[in-house]
Design a protein around this motif. Structure first.
Motif, PDB file in Angstrom:
ATOM      1  N   ALA A  60       0.489  -1.078  -0.460  1.00 34.77           N
ATOM      2  CA  ALA A  60       0.276  -0.208  -0.029  1.00 34.77           C
ATOM      3  C   ALA A  60       0.949   0.809  -0.302  1.00 34.77           C
ATOM      4  N   GLY A  61       0.394   1.958  -0.700  1.00 33.64           N
ATOM      5  CA  GLY A  61       1.489   3.616  -1.236  1.00 33.64           C
ATOM      6  C   GLY A  61       2.672   3.564  -1.678  1.00 33.64           C
ATOM      7  N   MET A  62       3.038   2.281  -2.136  1.00 32.66           N
ATOM      8  CA  MET A  62       4.273   2.533  -2.807  1.00 32.66           C
ATOM      9  C   MET A  62       4.940   2.692  -4.062  1.00 32.66           C
ATOM     10  N   GLY A  63       3.794   3.207  -4.599  1.00 30.35           N
ATOM     11  CA  GLY A  63       4.091   4.085  -6.125  1.00 30.35           C
ATOM     12  C   GLY A  63       4.147   5.831  -5.599  1.00 30.35           C
ATOM     13  N   ALA A  64       3.666   6.396  -6.522  1.00 29.18           N
ATOM     14  CA  ALA A  64       3.980   8.001  -5.481  1.00 29.18           C
ATOM     15  C   ALA A  64       3.564   8.633  -4.885  1.00 29.18           C
ATOM     16  N   THR A  65       2.902   7.854  -4.196  1.00 30.85           N
ATOM     17  CA  THR A  65       2.315   8.022  -2.604  1.00 30.85           C
ATOM     18  C   THR A  65       3.519   8.251  -1.973  1.00 30.85           C
TER      19      THR A  65
END
Ligand code: GLY
Length: 384
Positions: free
Chosen positions: A51-56
């Motif tokens: 969770a949240g490992m891309g642009a976030t």
């Protein structure tokens, strides 16, 4: 293309969705999964990383509609709605998850150092005034008193309603709250294709398939890489890289978020400072680069000279998903009516995640069509 799309495209039956697969566990996918699960839907959320490992993970978490849409227009309308519901969304989540989040609505300062910059600020101030939004004009000496750490600037605009939130922490909290409401997070599965089989939707990954009655596609920059049955062209979403620095400040800290022409700076209570962000067309290259780090270092030292005494902690990069008109793509697919798009949030994923989640849950669970879909529908780009 402009308005007048048939937003009523839907299944022949209008039974509410109950069994929903969310593709993508970034801030938008996690917000959608949380809101749907909280409101009683059965949810699976899939991503090929956590969770949240891309642009976030490379976001400074800014909540700044007036900086992101200073000229007004539909983006500002949408972004303002996003900001309006933030307090209640965060309060609900914190209550639900029994946590506190690093969420500050302490205002932002936008500084101008050139005549052109001052003219731009004056324009923003008139957009704000027309909407009845509070803003305070600071001249050079006001600014010096307010933020002595900044290099002298000609003027600044203080917008008290804006702020920031810890985006990674928010995303993780939404993911775990969604799980507590029964959602299943599947990590490590790359989605290849979305198709319909009879009454069911299937999400085909490199490790097998998931099925549900509805799919929400929230895969950020990768949204156009997933093939959708009945759609010939890829969704027009382009990755725009943003690099971000994390510094450990030494000496007096800024008291709030500051924007300049070359960077923005977010001071955290623990003495670390985030400095963002580059805007680069680098394809799917998620690396940080010497040029990006150098650009941000030079910009922050110019804005606040004491930055040169800070310790470098980290640099991060993420890919912002951009549609050609820089508006998000949120709404029902015309090709596959049980597919809902929730992507292309470009520079405003954090700001718009709660609003996106609410309008999609309203659509899927209560059959309510938000007027915003008129602007954000995928149909503005053709038969998607
Ligand atoms: N919202 C700030 C950025 O995308 O850099």
């Amino acid at each position: 293309m402009t308005g007048n799309f048939d937003l009523n495209v839907r299944f022949q039956t209008v039974a509410p969705s109950r069994d929903i697969v969310v593709v993508g566990a970034g801030i938008v996918g996690c917000a959608v999964a949380y809101e749907l699960a909280r409101r009683g839907a059965s949810v699976e959320i899939i991503d090929d990383r956590g969770a949240g490992m891309g642009a976030t993970q490379a976001s400074a978490g800014m909540l700044a509609p007036f900086n992101e849409a200073p000229d007004g227009g539909p983006l500002l309308d949408i972004a303002l709605r996003g900001l309006e519901i933030y307090d209640s969304f965060v309060a609900q989540l914190c209550d639900d998850a029994a946590v506190t989040l690093n969420y500050r609505r302490s205002g932002t300062l936008e500084v101008a150092r050139t005549d052109a910059g001052v003219a731009r600020l004056a324009h923003t101030q008139s957009v704000l005034a027309a909407r009845g939004v509070d803003a305070e004009w600071l001249d050079r000496s006001d600014l010096r008193r307010r933020e002595p750490t900044l290099a002298p600037s000609a003027a600044a605009l203080f917008i008290p309603s804006q702020g920031f939130i810890g985006a990674a922490e928010l995303t993780r909290t939404m993911a775990s709250a969604a799980r507590r409401h029964g959602a299943r997070l599947i990590e490590h599965g790359r989605v290849k294709r979305i198709a319909r089989h009879g009454d069911e939707m299937s999400v085909v990954t490199d490790r097998g398939s998931l099925t549900g009655d509805t799919v929400v596609l929230a895969a950020g920059s990768w949204s156009g890489q997933i093939s959708v049955e009945g759609v010939d062209a890829p969704l027009p979403v382009t990755p725009i890289r943003g690099q971000l620095l994390q510094l450990q400040w030494s000496g007096p800290l800024l008291t709030r978020v500051v924007w300049s022409e070359r960077c923005y700076v977010v001071p955290w209570d623990d003495g670390t400072v985030l400095v963002g962000a580059t805007v680069e067309d680098a394809g799917f290259d998620e690396r940080t680069t010497v040029a990006g780090v150098q650009e941000l270092m030079a910009a922050v030292c110019d804005l606040a000279p004491s930055a040169s005494a800070a310790t470098f902690v980290a640099a991060r990069a993420g890919l912002r998903p951009a549609a050609p008109d820089h508006l998000p793509i949120i709404g029902r697919s015309s090709a596959l009516p049980s597919l809902i798009y929730a992507t292309a949030h470009y520079r405003n994923g954090v700001l718009l995640a709660p609003l996106t989640a609410r309008v999609i849950a309203d659509l899927l669970l209560d059959d309510r069509i938000d007027p915003m879909f008129e602007q954000t529908t995928p149909m503005r780009f053709g038969a998607f």
